[in-house]
Design an enzyme around this catalytic site. Structure first.
Site, PDB file in Angstrom:
ATOM      1  N   SER A 147     -29.646   1.078 -32.804  1.00 42.12           N
ATOM      2  CA  SER A 147     -28.333   1.452 -32.285  1.00 42.12           C
ATOM      3  C   SER A 147     -27.695   2.514 -33.171  1.00 42.12           C
ATOM      4  CB  SER A 147     -27.461   0.207 -32.136  1.00 42.12           C
ATOM      5  OG  SER A 147     -26.261   0.493 -31.482  1.00 42.12           O
ATOM      6  N   ASP A 299     -23.663   6.661 -28.783  1.00 41.05           N
ATOM      7  CA  ASP A 299     -24.480   6.377 -29.957  1.00 41.05           C
ATOM      8  C   ASP A 299     -25.957   6.631 -29.645  1.00 41.05           C
ATOM      9  OD1 ASP A 299     -24.980   4.192 -28.316  1.00 41.05           O
ATOM     10  OD2 ASP A 299     -24.852   2.717 -29.921  1.00 41.05           O
ATOM     11  N   ASP A 301     -28.725   5.024 -29.019  1.00 39.97           N
ATOM     12  CA  ASP A 301     -29.451   4.396 -27.913  1.00 39.97           C
ATOM     13  C   ASP A 301     -28.630   4.324 -26.635  1.00 39.97           C
ATOM     14  OD1 ASP A 301     -27.766   2.380 -28.952  1.00 39.97           O
ATOM     15  OD2 ASP A 301     -29.090   0.788 -28.238  1.00 39.97           O
ATOM     16  N   ASP A 303     -25.747   2.976 -25.646  1.00 38.59           N
ATOM     17  CA  ASP A 303     -25.047   1.831 -25.073  1.00 38.59           C
ATOM     18  C   ASP A 303     -23.563   1.848 -25.430  1.00 38.59           C
ATOM     19  OD1 ASP A 303     -25.347   1.114 -27.739  1.00 38.59           O
ATOM     20  OD2 ASP A 303     -26.323  -0.811 -27.340  1.00 38.59           O
TER      21      ASP A 303
END
Length: 573
Positions: A147, A299, A301, A303
């Protein structure tokens, strides 16, 4: 019996582990014994967002053996749970160093166990993994990501059949299976015929689903009039968000060029986290250059979603996660009501550390607000556990939101389209997202939230965090900032303690190391160690009536002063 550090190191020097691992351990023994101890003093654990850690050798690090052991344990569990079925899994990965090679290791172990694997051809957003799991009718899914953590981290998130992350009882059962294994039992020898590469077909289905779920018939002229500044912060959302916005008709999208190329070093930011204002510095500069209406940052990834909008003076201001969640939830509720779709069988989702204003919105629209522990896996579990109810949308304070249930995790791709739809409609009506937010405060009360994250690294840091929670639990504060503590919720002890009456009641929610203090003026203070980072987090929520938009600055200043006083009294600075 738990092995000692020396026993673990000795095990990792056996022929079960490759020569490269042996050499790395020898180098640490010679040059950095403290790092060696950190690498082996414990086993990496599953937290609220799966397993994350620093990459390197050792049981407390992300490497082919720790992930291989996870995957072997998960394979065993899948084979037991779905006996007689052809088990299918899907794997995605982000831009981080080694994500692609570790994803291949995971695919190899699954295939070695006779499991059919769909492996994305290149990096993809985490929400697309959740979508793909259901789209391809898989039994489980894995995404290799850390993340928004620093560059030295990587991670391993596990998703189940419903598209959501692991929750009880599967999580504990899988962990037990993993812990029962020896490293020698990992099957690394791939069966290539069981591994299928996927890409554009799933991309197209994901984009179409996003347009269907997060698009709300905004006139094309309004979409074309909205000026957007966007940054993927060197991450995966560049694979989806530009295409979604273009297909929807948003043709004034300026991308921060220096941050458009995926790069696991994240060279232009100290932290690739849209929760950190500094991460959006370049996007804000681009917005000023182009006179953009809205800034979007995601961010690595894809999400989490960071948003900046223009205030009443025309200045760009960052929304916090609670504010963007409130705006999106209120918009969805309004759209559902206008469409005549609310009949008392709908709900929105939130978490125990997020703004209480979500309850006010739910009451106003005659829907239920379900609240779970931190992490979107609990919101996904709500959808799974209550199939008789319709999920409208929901989020949490950490800059995540989920529109509908096509994706069962926080989804910056869908949330980006939704927030742009809102901004475009507001602009076309002569308003703005900021004005819409203030109007909600006038209607419901001005809620102001604030977060402090205190980093405590290493063994000593972990012990400090334990002590801080112990002190708050065993020696509770009786008053804060001149306000009596009226109630304490202890999610680890599963109790609600009424401080005024001296009574205690059970708390019906899964156990978690979280404490929430409620003060007599409606203030809420939450303490919670992070499940994925070496941090302890303190969440503050204060509120006051707002008579008119014109009084917003004065009321906000009063609320900020209250938060500052609370933080000072608790000695958190």
């Amino acid at each position: 019996m738990e092995l000692t550090i020396d026993q673990k190191i000795a095990e990792w020097m056996t022929p079960v582990f490759d020569a490269e691992t042996h050499e790395a351990i020898k180098a640490l023994q010679l040059n950095n014994p403290k790092e060696l101890q950190e690498s082996f003093y414990k086993n990496l654990e599953f937290g609220t967002g799966g397993m994350r850690g620093v990459m390197g050798v050792g049981t407390n690090r992300i490497n082919r053996y720790t992930l291989g052991k996870n995957t072997q344990g998960l394979s065993n569990y899948l084979l037991q749970s779905f006996a007689g079925e052809q088990i299918k899994v899907v794997i995605a990965f982000d831009c981080r160093h080694q994500s692609d090679t570790l994803a291949q290791v995971v695919a190899n172990v699954f295939s070695a166990n006779g499991i059919l694997v769909y492996l994305f051809e290149s990096l993809r957003p985490t929400p697309e993994l959740s979508f793909a799991l259901k789209h391809l009718q898989c039994h489980a899914g894995i995404v290799l990501t850390a993340s928004h953590n620093p560059p030295e981290y990587n991670g391993y998130k596990v998703y189940w059949q419903d598209g959501g992350q692991l929750v009880p009882p599967q999580d504990a059962e899988i962990i037990r299976e993993i812990e029962s294994l020896q490293y020698a039992s990992i099957r690394f020898d791939a069966k290539p015929e069981l591994i299928t590469t996927i890409g554009t077909e799933v991309d197209e289905a994901f984009i179409k689903s996003t347009l269907d779920n997060a698009g709300f018939n905004t006139p094309i002229a309004a979409r074309q009039a909205l000026k957007i500044a966007y940054t993927p912060l060197h991450g995966t959302s560049v694979k989806s968000i530009p295409h979604v916005l273009e297909r929807a008709g948003y043709n004034q999208v300026a991308i921060v060029e220096e941050q458009a190329v995926p790069n696991g070093d994240f060279p232009t930011v100290a932290s690739p986290n849209p929760e950190e204002p500094a991460a959006l510095t370049m996007a804000l500069a681009l917005a000023e250059k182009n006179q953009s209406d809205i800034v979007i940052g995601t961010d690595p990834d894809a999400d989490r979603l960071g948003v900046a909008v223009r205030n009443m003076a025309g200045e760009m201001v960052l929304l916090n996660g609670n504010q963007s969640m409130i705006l999106m939830t209120a918009f969805l509720l309004k759209q559902w009501k206008l469409a005549g779709k609310i009949n008392g069988k709908q709900f929105i989702g939130s978490t125990i550390v997020s703004t209480p204003m979500m309850f006010d919105l739910a009451d106003a629209y005659d829907v239920e607000c379900k609240v779970g522990l931190t992490g979107f896996k609990w919101i996904a579990k709500m959808i799974k556990d209550f199939p008789e109810q319709e999920f409208i949308g929901g989020g949490e304070e950490s800059f995540g939101f989920m529109v509908g249930d096509a994706v069962r995790d926080k989804d910056a791709v869908g949330a980006t389209l939704l927030i742009c739809e809102m901004a475009a409609q507001a602009k076309a009506a002569g308003s703005s997202l900021y004005e819409e937010l203030l109007q909600l405060y006038v209607e419901f009360k001005f809620y102001k939230e604030y977060l402090i994250s205190i980093t405590k690294k290493g063994i000593e840091g972990a012990q400090e965090i334990v002590q801080m929670m112990k002190d708050l639990r065993e020696n509770p504060l009786e008053s804060i900032n001149g306000q009596r503590v009226v109630c304490i919720e202890d999610y680890q002890q599963s109790t609600v303690r009424n401080m005024m009456e001296g009574s205690t009641e059970p708390l019906v929610i899964p156990k978690s190391n979280v404490l929430i203090y409620y003060l007599e003026d409606g203030t809420k203070i939450c303490a919670r160690p992070s499940g994925t980072e070496p941090k302890i987090k303190f969440y503050f929520s204060v509120n006051a009536p707002l008579e008119s938009i014109e009084q917003a600055a004065v009321v906000e200043a009063t609320l900020d002063a209250n938060i500052d006083a609370i933080v000072a009294e608790m000695k958190l600075y």
